[in-house]
Design a protein around this motif. Structure first.
Motif, PDB file in Angstrom:
ATOM      1  N   ALA A  11       0.786  -1.073   0.005  1.00 20.12           N
ATOM      2  CA  ALA A  11       0.066   0.094  -0.050  1.00 20.12           C
ATOM      3  C   ALA A  11       0.826   1.334  -0.125  1.00 20.12           C
ATOM      4  O   ALA A  11       0.331   2.434  -0.307  1.00 20.12           O
ATOM      5  CB  ALA A  11      -0.936  -0.032   1.253  1.00 20.12           C
ATOM      6  N   ARG A  51      -2.269   2.291 -10.658  1.00 16.99           N
ATOM      7  CA  ARG A  51      -2.956   1.482 -11.792  1.00 16.99           C
ATOM      8  C   ARG A  51      -4.089   2.026 -12.201  1.00 16.99           C
ATOM      9  O   ARG A  51      -4.348   1.892 -13.564  1.00 16.99           O
ATOM     10  CB  ARG A  51      -3.034   0.142 -11.180  1.00 16.99           C
ATOM     11  CG  ARG A  51      -1.896  -0.921 -10.902  1.00 16.99           C
ATOM     12  CD  ARG A  51      -2.293  -2.243  -9.994  1.00 16.99           C
ATOM     13  NE  ARG A  51      -1.151  -3.154 -10.155  1.00 16.99           N
ATOM     14  CZ  ARG A  51      -1.252  -4.193  -9.186  1.00 16.99           C
ATOM     15  NH1 ARG A  51      -2.190  -4.272  -8.477  1.00 16.99           N
ATOM     16  NH2 ARG A  51      -0.027  -4.931  -9.298  1.00 16.99           N
ATOM     17  N   GLY A  52      -5.162   2.596 -11.353  1.00 15.37           N
ATOM     18  CA  GLY A  52      -6.158   3.119 -11.827  1.00 15.37           C
ATOM     19  C   GLY A  52      -6.135   4.164 -12.785  1.00 15.37           C
ATOM     20  O   GLY A  52      -6.594   4.335 -14.110  1.00 15.37           O
ATOM     21  N   ASP A  54       1.067   3.012  -3.070  1.00 16.42           N
ATOM     22  CA  ASP A  54      -0.010   3.635  -3.711  1.00 16.42           C
ATOM     23  C   ASP A  54      -0.524   3.001  -5.087  1.00 16.42           C
ATOM     24  O   ASP A  54      -0.892   3.630  -5.869  1.00 16.42           O
ATOM     25  CB  ASP A  54       0.045   5.062  -3.946  1.00 16.42           C
ATOM     26  CG  ASP A  54      -1.346   5.871  -4.074  1.00 16.42           C
ATOM     27  OD1 ASP A  54      -2.424   5.117  -3.643  1.00 16.42           O
ATOM     28  OD2 ASP A  54      -1.266   7.010  -4.166  1.00 16.42           O
ATOM     29  N   LEU A  55      -0.201   1.567  -5.198  1.00 19.03           N
ATOM     30  CA  LEU A  55      -0.395   1.024  -6.377  1.00 19.03           C
ATOM     31  C   LEU A  55      -1.683   1.076  -7.135  1.00 19.03           C
ATOM     32  O   LEU A  55      -2.065   1.140  -8.095  1.00 19.03           O
ATOM     33  CB  LEU A  55      -0.168  -0.515  -6.293  1.00 19.03           C
ATOM     34  CG  LEU A  55       0.469  -1.101  -7.530  1.00 19.03           C
ATOM     35  CD1 LEU A  55       1.701  -0.284  -8.283  1.00 19.03           C
ATOM     36  CD2 LEU A  55       1.341  -2.647  -7.259  1.00 19.03           C
ATOM     37  N   GLY A  56      -2.658   1.124  -6.191  1.00 16.11           N
ATOM     38  CA  GLY A  56      -4.168   1.022  -6.729  1.00 16.11           C
ATOM     39  C   GLY A  56      -4.417   2.267  -7.477  1.00 16.11           C
ATOM     40  O   GLY A  56      -4.972   2.224  -8.581  1.00 16.11           O
ATOM     41  N   ARG A  57      -3.933   3.459  -6.863  1.00 15.01           N
ATOM     42  CA  ARG A  57      -4.144   4.715  -7.562  1.00 15.01           C
ATOM     43  C   ARG A  57      -3.348   4.726  -8.992  1.00 15.01           C
ATOM     44  O   ARG A  57      -3.830   5.123  -9.987  1.00 15.01           O
ATOM     45  CB  ARG A  57      -3.811   5.748  -6.751  1.00 15.01           C
ATOM     46  CG  ARG A  57      -4.076   7.227  -7.108  1.00 15.01           C
ATOM     47  CD  ARG A  57      -4.012   8.540  -6.382  1.00 15.01           C
ATOM     48  NE  ARG A  57      -2.438   8.579  -6.109  1.00 15.01           N
ATOM     49  CZ  ARG A  57      -1.773   9.385  -6.864  1.00 15.01           C
ATOM     50  NH1 ARG A  57      -2.260  10.011  -7.980  1.00 15.01           N
ATOM     51  NH2 ARG A  57      -0.329   9.679  -6.630  1.00 15.01           N
ATOM     52  N   LYS A  90       0.899  -6.093 -14.435  1.00 13.96           N
ATOM     53  CA  LYS A  90       0.975  -5.571 -12.876  1.00 13.96           C
ATOM     54  C   LYS A  90       1.408  -3.998 -12.907  1.00 13.96           C
ATOM     55  O   LYS A  90       1.489  -3.479 -11.682  1.00 13.96           O
ATOM     56  CB  LYS A  90       2.259  -6.343 -12.578  1.00 13.96           C
ATOM     57  CG  LYS A  90       2.203  -7.842 -12.403  1.00 13.96           C
ATOM     58  CD  LYS A  90       3.354  -8.682 -12.121  1.00 13.96           C
ATOM     59  CE  LYS A  90       4.156  -8.789 -13.401  1.00 13.96           C
ATOM     60  NZ  LYS A  90       3.679  -9.687 -14.281  1.00 13.96           N
TER      61      LYS A  90
END
Length: 395
Positions: A38, A46-47, A41-44, A86
């Motif tokens: 986390a 990637r999004g 900030d991989l989710g942001r 990824k």
């Protein structure tokens, strides 16, 4: 069949480092636990990358469909290649940028524009995947038919004339070329300043030259050139390691306007980490779970990929083992029992263990470089988390 007895030694692979082999001589480097993923900030990231790619590709779909509707499958293929993944290369580039922004004077770049710029790395990656699959004769990619296979099927389903395989290969080459063209366009249209774009071009051009040259080195090695463990590592360095970590980090630094010192710092991180990433990929290509990796664990063996695993197994195998390698490696007609025997040979000769040792050592070297790097604290935590995720992954 297996290891030659009485071979305990220190093996030096050129300037790529040292690995100790032999019973009782294995060394390991223990690093502290990495921050949770986390921290990156991989989710942001990637999004934002997915949104940039989707928006860009929809524009390209309109352009190609306006030329002729029969071109839409080409866009569909690039969309499929760019979907998922990824997103490590954009993540490394983004945090490479974040790591040095505090050290640069003058107005900074917009965060959203930087994320669009680094999203262009996904098109470079897609191009490399398509061309690599053509050269290797791979059948699958990410759980679906490889591009050349899919277009060969499309040729047959459409009742087209000529050879379907030749059509598929030609179409795949062009799809890969188009992805590379679009990588340039997305970078140029990302919204970063003209000055940042000019600075980025030098790293960008070097990266694309290296990955293309690396593909040729891979082709040459498959034909008997660049033999041995050093040859395998040379291919890994230029085909994958540079454009996976080192150059993305430097791209971020260039966008920020950081100087040569930042480039050197990111080389110290990126080269060992990129090598460890590629070696993990090689291990997964032979020992990975197909339901997780999206490709058969037999493909690399049937394609005859000359990885470090194979070089070390050949080095340590007895004559029976070498005969198995000569007979089965790269032979698409080999059955399950022979391929399983190849996997046992890689295990029994200690080749897999030695590659795992090298992954651990190279990862530890990179993490030490991250800890020592004069970069922002949050960027250091993000890069450390990414380093562990990239080298301990199962897909």
């Amino acid at each position: 069949m297996g290891r030659n007895p009485g071979r305990t030694r220190t093996t030096r692979w050129g300037d790529t480092g040292r690995v100790i082999t032999g019973a009782g001589q294995q060394q390991s480097v223990v690093r502290p636990l990495a921050p949770p993923l986390a921290a990156a900030d991989l989710g942001r990231v990637r999004g934002a990358v997915a949104a940039a790619l989707t928006g860009f590709l929809e524009e390209q779909r309109t352009t190609l469909a306006g030329m002729d509707p029969v071109l839409e499958p080409v866009v569909d293929e690039v969309c499929a290649l760019a979907d998922g993944g990824k997103r490590l290369r954009p993540a490394f580039a983004y945090w490479g940028w974040r790591g040095v922004t505090e050290d640069v004077s003058g107005p900074g770049e917009d965060d959203a524009a930087v994320l669009r710029a680094v999203a262009a790395l996904e098109f470079v990656h897609a191009s490399a995947l398509v061309h690599d699959d053509v050269m290797d004769g791979a059948l699958t990619r990410r759980g679906r038919p490889a591009t050349h296979v899919g277009f060969a099927v499309r040729h047959g389903d459409g009742g087209l004339s000529g050879d379907g395989g030749t059509f598929g290969v030609g179409a795949a080459i062009l799809v890969g070329d188009l992805a590379l063209v679009w990588s340039d366009e997305l970078l140029r249209r990302s919204g970063i300043s003209a000055a940042a774009l000019a600075r980025a071009r030098s790293v960008w051009d070097t990266m694309r030259t290296e990955v293309t040259a690396g593909q040729y080195l891979d082709l040459l090695r498959a034909a008997g050139g660049l033999p041995g463990a050093q040859g395998a590592l040379t291919v890994a360095r230029y085909k994958s390691a540079g454009y996976t970590v080192q150059r993305p980090l430097q791209l971020g630094a260039a966008i920020a306007g950081a100087g040569p010192r930042a480039a050197d710092v990111y080389t110290a991180i990126g080269l060992p980490l990129g090598e460890a990433f590629q070696l993990r990929d090689d291990v997964l290509g032979v020992f990975g779970d197909p339901s997780v990796t999206g490709k058969s664990a037999d493909d690399d063996l049937r394609e005859g990929k000359q990885t470090l695993l194979i070089a070390l197994a050949e080095e340590e195998a007895d004559e029976q083992g070498r005969q198995l390698l000569r007979t089965c490696l790269g032979n698409p007609d080999c059955g399950t029992e022979q391929l399983d025997a190849l996997r046992r040979l890689i295990e029994d000769t200690g080749a897999r263990a030695r590659v795992e040792e090298r992954i651990a050592e190279r990862t530890a070297t990179a993490r030490t470089a991250i800890a020592d790097a004069p970069i922002a604290v949050e960027a250091g935590a993000a890069l450390d988390a990414l380093a562990v995720a990239a080298t301990s992954r199962t897909a």
